[in-house]
Design a protein around this motif. Structure first.
Motif, PDB file in Angstrom:
ATOM      1  N   VAL A   1       0.863  -1.191   0.000  1.00 27.09           N
ATOM      2  CA  VAL A   1       0.000   0.000   0.000  1.00 27.09           C
ATOM      3  C   VAL A   1       0.893   1.232   0.000  1.00 27.09           C
TER       4      VAL A   1
ATOM      5  N   GLU B   1      -3.132   4.796  -1.657  1.00 28.54           N
ATOM      6  CA  GLU B   1      -3.458   4.303  -2.980  1.00 28.54           C
ATOM      7  C   GLU B   1      -3.313   2.791  -2.953  1.00 28.54           C
ATOM      8  N   GLY B   2      -4.254   2.097  -3.532  1.00 33.85           N
ATOM      9  CA  GLY B   2      -4.169   0.645  -3.543  1.00 33.85           C
ATOM     10  C   GLY B   2      -5.124   0.001  -2.554  1.00 33.85           C
ATOM     11  N   ASP B   3      -5.167  -1.316  -2.604  1.00 33.58           N
ATOM     12  CA  ASP B   3      -6.086  -2.110  -1.790  1.00 33.58           C
ATOM     13  C   ASP B   3      -5.426  -2.446  -0.452  1.00 33.58           C
TER      14      ASP B   3
END
Length: 665
Positions: A230, A274-276
C-alpha cells in the motif's frame, strides 16, 4: 508532602525572617512544586536578575507594607540568586537578609554532580527518593548514569540488543512524556553501537528528542505500508526516499500498542492511501484514512483516551502543556470532519473542552502565580520568557534569530498549519513545544510581555495598547548586547505580496534578531461568523496561497533560526449578557473586562457569570473580570470566537522551532 519538597522547605522555617537570600546555583527553588509549597507557607520567591527591577518590586510590593507592620504581598520574600557570589547583590540586602545555600551536590552526596546537574527538575523528587533508598555508596560518573537510567527512566541499555527491544523502550519512554538528557542518550548510544541491528540508527538523537521520534515514526509508517503493498498519498505526492524512514517493527505487540495509542491521540496522523489495503493486518488500519468515517472514529476514540488523563489541581505545567497539544490535535481533526461527521461527535468534543477548561481554571487559581519565576533554559514556560530563551540560543551559537508571533493562533490552528507544511514543504522540520500566555489573554497584555521579556506590571503605562511594542523589543536586545541597527521589528504581515519587501529588509547583514507579527489568524478570528470550523476553512485558503512556506524558506535562506509562537489563542464562546457600564472598564474584551479599582470591578450585576483572579504580575490597579464557563460579554446566546479568558485553547500556545532539513546535511 513529598520527602523532596519537605527537605527544601526545612531550610525556610516560618516566622524566622521576612527577607531571605538563597544561593541556588542549580535553580532548585524555581520548581513549581517548591514555589507552590513555599507560597502556601507565606513565602514568595523572586529571582535576582536585574538589581533595579528587583529593588522596584521589593520596595513597592513588600518592604513598604512591612515597614507599616502589614504582610503586604507575602509574609516573607526569598531573593533567589543563581550562584554563590554575594557580591552580585546590593550591600544593604546582604546585611538584612537571612542566608541559605542550596545545591544538588549537597542533596545528592552519593551521586556525581557532573551528571545530576543535567537532569531536569521534574525528576528531582523521584531521584531523591531513589538516592535515599538505593544509593549505598559513592558512585562515579558512569555508575551515576546507570543509576539514573534504571531508577528514573526505567531503561537498562545492557538488556537491549535487538531492534524491536530498542523501539519498544524508545516508544515507552516518549509515550510517558519524557526524553533522555543528551548526556544519558550519548551513554546509551555508546553501549548499543556494537550491535548490528542498532549501529545505523541515530540512537542518541531519538532518545533525546520526542519530536524527531514522531517524525521518524510518521515517515517509517509510509515505508511499512509500502512493504505491505500500500502506498500512502503523502509519499506519492512527495515522490522521494525519506532519509528519516527506518524499518520499524510496527507489528511487534509491544510496539504496536504504543503506536495504536499515538494514532488515536493525534500524535501520529493517519494517511490517505493508494491501492487495496486488504493485505494489511486489521490493527494497521488505525493509521489509514480508509473510509469516510475513520477520521470521525479516531476523534471519538481520542476524546475518550485524552479525557481519561485530564490534568488535575496538583498537575504540573508540563502536564497541562502536553494535554493542550493532545487536545489541539483532537480539535484540529474535529474541524476536518464533514458537517455530518462533526455532528456525530460534537457533544463529546465539547464536553471534553468544558471539563478541561473548568479544571484549568481551578489549577490556574492555585499555580499560575508560580509560572513567571520558572527558569527558561530548556524552553520558555510563559511568553515573557521567550526573549530570554532566544538570547540563550544566540549565546549557544545561533547568530541570527527570527521570532514569528502569529497573533491569536490557537494550538489546533497551529496543527492545521503544520499539516499543510508537511504536505507542501516536507523538508521543513518542526520541533514542537508549548508555553503559557499571560492572563488576561489579550494582545496588549500578552504580546507586549512576549516582545519585552517583562511581566505586565513592568509595562503598566502601556498595558492597554501595543504602541510601545517595537521599543520594548529593541530595549530587551540592547540590554543583551546588541546595537539598535541589529534589531528588526515588523507587524501586520499576512500576504505573499509583502514577502519581497521583508526579504530585502532581512537580507541586511547587520540584522541579528527579527521580531515579526503575522496577524492573519487574528484578522480571521475577529471576522468569524461560522465558529472555529469556519476559521479552519479560511486558514486552509490562506495556507493554499503559499505564504507560509515562502516565509519560512526566505528566513532560512538568510541564515535565521526560526521560532514560532503566539500571544494567545482563541475559543468559541456564548453570550452571557452585555455589561453596560459606559466608559468604566479600563480595557474591554469579549471574554474579559479590566477595571482600575476593586469597587468598579465589583459593580457587575449579580446574574452575570463572571469571576476575578488576581495575579501578582499584573499592575496593582489592573483588575481583570473573566467571563465564566466559555462565556462572553455579548448579547445572551450570541456565538462568537474570542480571547481574553481562561481556557486551554486561549492560554496554552505553541512554541515551535522550524528549520530546513537540508541545512543540517
Amino acid at each position: 508532602m513529598s520527602a523532596w519538597v519537605d527537605r527544601i522547605l526545612r531550610e525556610f522555617p516560618a516566622d524566622l525572617a521576612r527577607f531571605w537570600i538563597a544561593c541556588d546555583p542549580d535553580n532548585l527553588l524555581l520548581d513549581e512544586r517548591i514555589l507552590h509549597s513555599l507560597r502556601e507557607r507565606g513565602f514568595e520567591v523572586l529571582p535576582f536578575e536585574d538589581s533595579i527591577a528587583f529593588r522596584t518590586e521589593y520596595e513597592e510590593r513588600y518592604r513598604t507594607a512591612w515597614d507599616r507592620g502589614e504582610d503586604g504581598s507575602a509574609k516573607a520574600l526569598v531573593l533567589q540568586l543563581r550562584g554563590t557570589d554575594m557580591n552580585a547583590i546590593p550591600w544593604d540586602y546582604v546585611r538584612e537578609g537571612r542566608k541559605v545555600s542550596l545545591s544538588l551536590a549537597d542533596l545528592f552526596p552519593k551521586l556525581s554532580y557532573g551528571v545530576i546537574r543535567h537532569i531536569a527538575s521534574e525528576h528531582h523528587e523521584a531521584l531523591f527518593e531513589a538516592h535515599n533508598r538505593h544509593a549505598t555508596q559513592l558512585l562515579g560518573e558512569g555508575a551515576t548514569k546507570e543509576f539514573i537510567l534504571t531508577h528514573i527512566f526505567r531503561i537498562s541499555p545492557h538488556l537491549i540488543s535487538r531492534a524491536e527491544e530498542f523501539w519498544r523502550e524508545l516508544l515507552r519512554l516518549h509515550y510517558r512524556g519524557t526524553s533522555l538528557p543528551p548526556l544519558l542518550a550519548d551513554h546509551v548510544n555508546s553501549i548499543l553501537a556494537e550491535f548490528p541491528d542498532l549501529k545505523d540508527l541515530p540512537v542518541a538523537d531519538l532518545l533525546s528528542s520526542r519530536s524527531l521520534t514522531v517524525r521518524v515514526l510518521q515517515d517509517s509508517w509510509d515505508q511499512f505500508l509500502a512493504q505491505n503493498g500500500v502506498r500512502s498519498q503523502r509519499s506519492t505526492d512527495n515522490d522521494r526516499d525519506d532519509a528519516r524512514a527506518f524499518s520499524i517493527p510496527f507489528d511487534h505487540p509491544e510496539v504496536r500498542v504504543v503506536v495504536d495509542n499515538m494514532f488515536f491521540e493525534g500524535t501520529l496522523q493517519p494517511v490517505d492511501i493508494e491501492g487495496d489495503p486488504s493485505n494489511l493486518p486489521e490493527w494497521a488500519k488505525v493509521g489509514l484514512k480508509s473510509d469516510a468515517n475513520s477520521l470521525r472514529d479516531l476523534v471519538a476514540q481520542g476524546v475518550i483516551r485524552v479525557g481519561q488523563e485530564l490534568p488535575g489541581p496538583d498537575s504540573s505545567h508540563r502536564d497541562w502543556s502536553d494535554f493542550a497539544r493532545r487536545l489541539g490535535e483532537i480539535i484540529f481533526r474535529f474541524h476536518s470532519l464533514s458537517a455530518q461527521q462533526a455532528h456525530d461527535v460534537h457533544e463529546k468534543v465539547h464536553a471534553l473542552q468544558r471539563d478541561a477548561d473548568a479544571r484549568l481554571t481551578d489549577w490556574a487559581s492555585k499555580h499560575f502565580a508560580d509560572l513567571p519565576s520558572l527558569p527558561a533554559a530548556k524552553g520558555p514556560v510563559m511568553v515573557h520568557h521567550v526573549p530570554r530563551y532566544l538570547a540563550m540560543r544566540r549565546s549557544a551559537g545561533e547568530e541570527r534569530i527570527a521570532l514569528l508571533v502569529f497573533d491569536g493562533l490557537a494550538m489546533d490552528q497551529w496543527f492545521q498549519i503544520r499539516e499543510h507544511l508537511a504536505a507542501r514543504a516536507p523538508n521543513l522540520i518542526v520541533d514542537e513545544n508549548a508555553c503559557f500566555a499571560w492572563l488576561p489573554t489579550l494582545t496588549s497584555v500578552s504580546r507586549q510581555a512576549l516582545f519585552s521579556g517583562l511581566k505586565p506590571r513592568e509595562f503598566s503605562d502601556s498595558i492597554e495598547t501595543t504602541s510601545k511594542e517595537p521599543s520594548l523589543w529593541t530595549r530587551f536586545w540592547q540590554e543583551n548586547g546588541l546595537r539598535k541597527p541589529e534589531i528588526f521589528y515588523r507587524k501586520s504581515l499576512k500576504r505573499s505580496g509583502q514577502l519581497d519587501d521583508l526579504a530585502d529588509a532581512l537580507s541586511q547583514p547587520s540584522i541579528k534578531v527579527a521580531g515579526i507579527v503575522v496577524d492573519m489568524i487574528d484578522e480571521i478570528v475577529h471576522g468569524a461568523r461560522l465558529g472555529k470550523r469556519g476559521i479552519s476553512s479560511q486558514i486552509a485558503e490562506w495556507c493554499a496561497t503559499g505564504f507560509l512556506e515562502r516565509l519560512f524558506f526566505l528566513l532560512a535562506e538568510h541564515g535565521y533560526s526560526v521560532y514560532v509562537t503566539a500571544d494567545h489563542g482563541n475559543v468559541e464562546a456564548s453570550g452571557i449578557g452585555r455589561l453596560n457600564q459606559g466608559v468604566i472598564p479600563g480595557l474591554r474584551g469579549e471574554r474579559v473586562r479590566a477595571y482600575r479599582s476593586a469597587a468598579l470591578a465589583a459593580s457587575i450585576p449579580d446574574d452575570i457569570d463572571a469571576f476575578r483572579l488576581d495575579l501578582a504580575g499584573l499592575p496593582p490597579d489592573f483588575l481583570p473580570l473573566y467571563a465564566g464557563t466559555r462565556g462572553a460579554f455579548v448579547s445572551q446566546g450570541d456565538q462568537v470566537v474570542a480571547h481574553g479568558g481562561i481556557s486551554v485553547e486561549e492560554l496554552i500556545v505553541p512554541f515551535v522551532k522550524v528549520s530546513v532539513e537540508n541545512e543540517k546535511q
